[in-house]
Design a protein around this motif. Structure first.
Motif, mmCIF file in Angstrom:
data_model
loop_
_atom_site.group_PDB
_atom_site.id
_atom_site.type_symbol
_atom_site.label_atom_id
_atom_site.label_comp_id
_atom_site.label_asym_id
_atom_site.label_seq_id
_atom_site.Cartn_x
_atom_site.Cartn_y
_atom_site.Cartn_z
ATOM 1 N N ILE A 47 -0.475 10.036 -2.630
ATOM 2 C CA ILE A 47 0.040 11.361 -2.272
ATOM 3 C C ILE A 47 1.561 11.355 -2.250
ATOM 4 C CG2 ILE A 47 0.135 13.105 -0.443
ATOM 5 C CD1 ILE A 47 -2.704 12.205 0.372
ATOM 6 N N GLY A 48 2.139 10.236 -1.790
ATOM 7 C CA GLY A 48 3.595 10.135 -1.694
ATOM 8 C C GLY A 48 4.298 9.808 -2.990
ATOM 9 N N GLY A 49 3.547 9.621 -4.075
ATOM 10 C CA GLY A 49 4.164 9.379 -5.372
ATOM 11 C C GLY A 49 4.599 7.947 -5.606
ATOM 12 N N ILE A 50 4.149 7.025 -4.758
ATOM 13 C CA ILE A 50 4.549 5.622 -4.900
ATOM 14 C C ILE A 50 3.705 4.913 -5.949
ATOM 15 C CG2 ILE A 50 4.683 3.405 -3.664
ATOM 16 C CD1 ILE A 50 5.242 5.054 -1.122
ATOM 17 N N SER A 51 2.464 5.346 -6.091
ATOM 18 C CA SER A 51 1.526 4.704 -7.007
ATOM 19 C C SER A 51 0.877 5.758 -7.897
ATOM 20 C CB SER A 51 0.461 3.953 -6.194
ATOM 21 O OG SER A 51 -0.356 3.172 -7.020
ATOM 22 N N ALA A 52 0.495 5.343 -9.110
ATOM 23 C CA ALA A 52 -0.088 6.284 -10.076
ATOM 24 C C ALA A 52 -1.606 6.320 -9.979
ATOM 25 C CB ALA A 52 0.322 5.896 -11.497
ATOM 26 N N LEU A 53 -2.179 7.479 -10.227
ATOM 27 C CA LEU A 53 -3.626 7.632 -10.280
ATOM 28 C C LEU A 53 -4.193 7.007 -11.548
ATOM 29 C CD1 LEU A 53 -3.861 11.427 -9.335
ATOM 30 C CD2 LEU A 53 -4.521 9.523 -7.854
ATOM 31 N N ASP A 54 -5.432 6.554 -11.480
ATOM 32 C CA ASP A 54 -6.157 6.177 -12.695
ATOM 33 C C ASP A 54 -6.871 7.388 -13.289
ATOM 34 O OD1 ASP A 54 -5.375 3.563 -12.244
ATOM 35 O OD2 ASP A 54 -7.216 3.046 -11.176
ATOM 36 N N ARG A 69 8.228 11.640 -5.748
ATOM 37 C CA ARG A 69 8.580 11.168 -4.411
ATOM 38 C C ARG A 69 9.419 12.208 -3.672
ATOM 39 N NH1 ARG A 69 9.728 4.652 -5.043
ATOM 40 N NH2 ARG A 69 8.006 4.232 -6.484
ATOM 41 N N GLY A 70 9.411 12.093 -2.344
ATOM 42 C CA GLY A 70 10.207 12.999 -1.534
ATOM 43 C C GLY A 70 9.587 14.375 -1.361
ATOM 44 N N ILE A 71 8.301 14.500 -1.692
ATOM 45 C CA ILE A 71 7.622 15.794 -1.607
ATOM 46 C C ILE A 71 6.973 15.991 -0.235
ATOM 47 C CG2 ILE A 71 5.825 17.249 -2.622
ATOM 48 C CD1 ILE A 71 8.174 16.812 -4.455
ATOM 49 N N ILE A 72 6.528 14.896 0.375
ATOM 50 C CA ILE A 72 5.833 14.977 1.657
ATOM 51 C C ILE A 72 6.686 14.351 2.761
ATOM 52 C CG2 ILE A 72 3.585 14.864 0.538
ATOM 53 C CD1 ILE A 72 3.458 11.904 1.660
ATOM 54 N N GLY A 73 6.370 14.709 4.010
ATOM 55 C CA GLY A 73 6.923 14.006 5.158
ATOM 56 C C GLY A 73 5.997 12.857 5.503
ATOM 57 N N TYR A 74 6.561 11.695 5.852
ATOM 58 C CA TYR A 74 5.740 10.504 6.074
ATOM 59 C C TYR A 74 6.159 9.800 7.349
ATOM 60 C CZ TYR A 74 3.758 5.838 5.373
ATOM 61 O OH TYR A 74 3.087 4.650 5.539
ATOM 62 N N MET A 75 5.180 9.407 8.147
ATOM 63 C CA MET A 75 5.413 8.632 9.365
ATOM 64 C C MET A 75 4.538 7.382 9.301
ATOM 65 S SD MET A 75 4.994 9.834 13.316
ATOM 66 C CE MET A 75 5.190 8.690 14.682
ATOM 67 N N PRO A 76 5.160 6.187 9.242
ATOM 68 C CA PRO A 76 4.389 4.950 9.100
ATOM 69 C C PRO A 76 3.868 4.438 10.437
ATOM 70 C CG PRO A 76 6.728 4.462 9.085
ATOM 71 C CD PRO A 76 6.610 5.967 9.189
#
Length: 249
Positions: A47-54, A69-76
């Motif tokens: 969802i965060g754009g770090i990895s690509a879908l198959d 990237r940078g589209i969503i807000g993220y809290m780890p």
């Protein structure tokens, strides 16, 4: 709002996610629970754009956001505050990287969460719960349409965790940001969410979706009701089935 459409993800020969589809509506609080290793963190990476879908698609307000990237807000899971930056500087870092820090907005949020007097302090001066508040505010001031929270309270002691759950709920009920919340804690999911998505063991797909029936605003009292305990047991059984099946392969 967010539409996950029939997605697959593998790492080499290991398939982590298979044919996963669900939707999050505007202003909805959705929790995801599942067995350990079932791909919950991988889903956030997608969802965060770090990895690509198959296979499949991830749409946000009808726009394909794959590898954006940078589209969503993220809290780890951990606050990940920079120790050499003040609390105010940590809150504004995401906007600063996008060349548009809003100091007044950041200060207003620190005031709302009771941390205004700490804006010039450094992270080591704050408790674990206070640091998690800063991490959440950093995500929310980035003004993204959806917040993805990845087990944000898992490292906290039980008392602080309960306190943070109530705090998050009070903030959400005032502002109604769309939230996707990953947790291993069934009770936490029931207390916070409008809807709970239960994932299967790897490769993850949806086992069950449950609409949480409790009225809002919610109070701590619901944790002690018969209906709350019945739903908690039902969700526990779903997860136990997946864990037991994992030993039968």
């Amino acid at each position: 709002m967010l539409n996950i459409q029939d997605i697959d993800k593998s790492f080499g020969s290991l398939q982590v996610i298979k044919n996963l589809s669900f939707e999050i509506k505007e202003g909805e609080f959705v929790a995801i629970i599942g067995p350990s290793g079932s791909g919950k963190s991988t889903l956030f990476q997608l969802i965060g754009g770090i990895s690509a879908l198959d296979k499949g698609a991830i749409l946000l307000n009808s726009e394909d956001i794959q590898l954006k990237r940078g589209i969503i807000g993220y809290m780890p899971q951990q606050p990940c505050l920079l120790p050499w930056r003040t609390i105010l500087e940590n809150v504004t870092i995401v906007e600063e990287l996008q060349h548009k820090p809003n100091i007044l907005q950041a200060r207003a949020w620190l005031e709302k969460v009771g941390l205004a007097s700490f804006e010039d302090a450094y992270p080591n001066a704050l408790s674990g719960g206070m640091q998690q508040r800063v991490s959440f505010i950093r995500a929310i001031v980035s003004d993204k349409p959806i917040l993805c929270l990845d087990e944000p309270f898992s490292a906290l002691d039980e008392f602080t965790r309960l306190e943070m759950q109530a705090w998050l709920l009070s903030i959400w009920e005032k502002h109604r940001k769309s939230i996707l919340f990953v947790t291993h804690n069934i009770e936490e999911a029931l207390f916070l969410a409008d809807r709970i998505i239960v994932l299967t063991k790897r490769p993850a797909t949806i086992k069950k979706e449950i609409i949480v029936p409790f009225d809002r605003p919610r109070s701590e009292d619901i944790r002690h009701t018969e209906s709350f305990h019945a739903l908690k047991q039902q969700l526990f059984n779903y997860l136990k089935e997946e864990k037991d099946d994992a030993y039968v392969d």
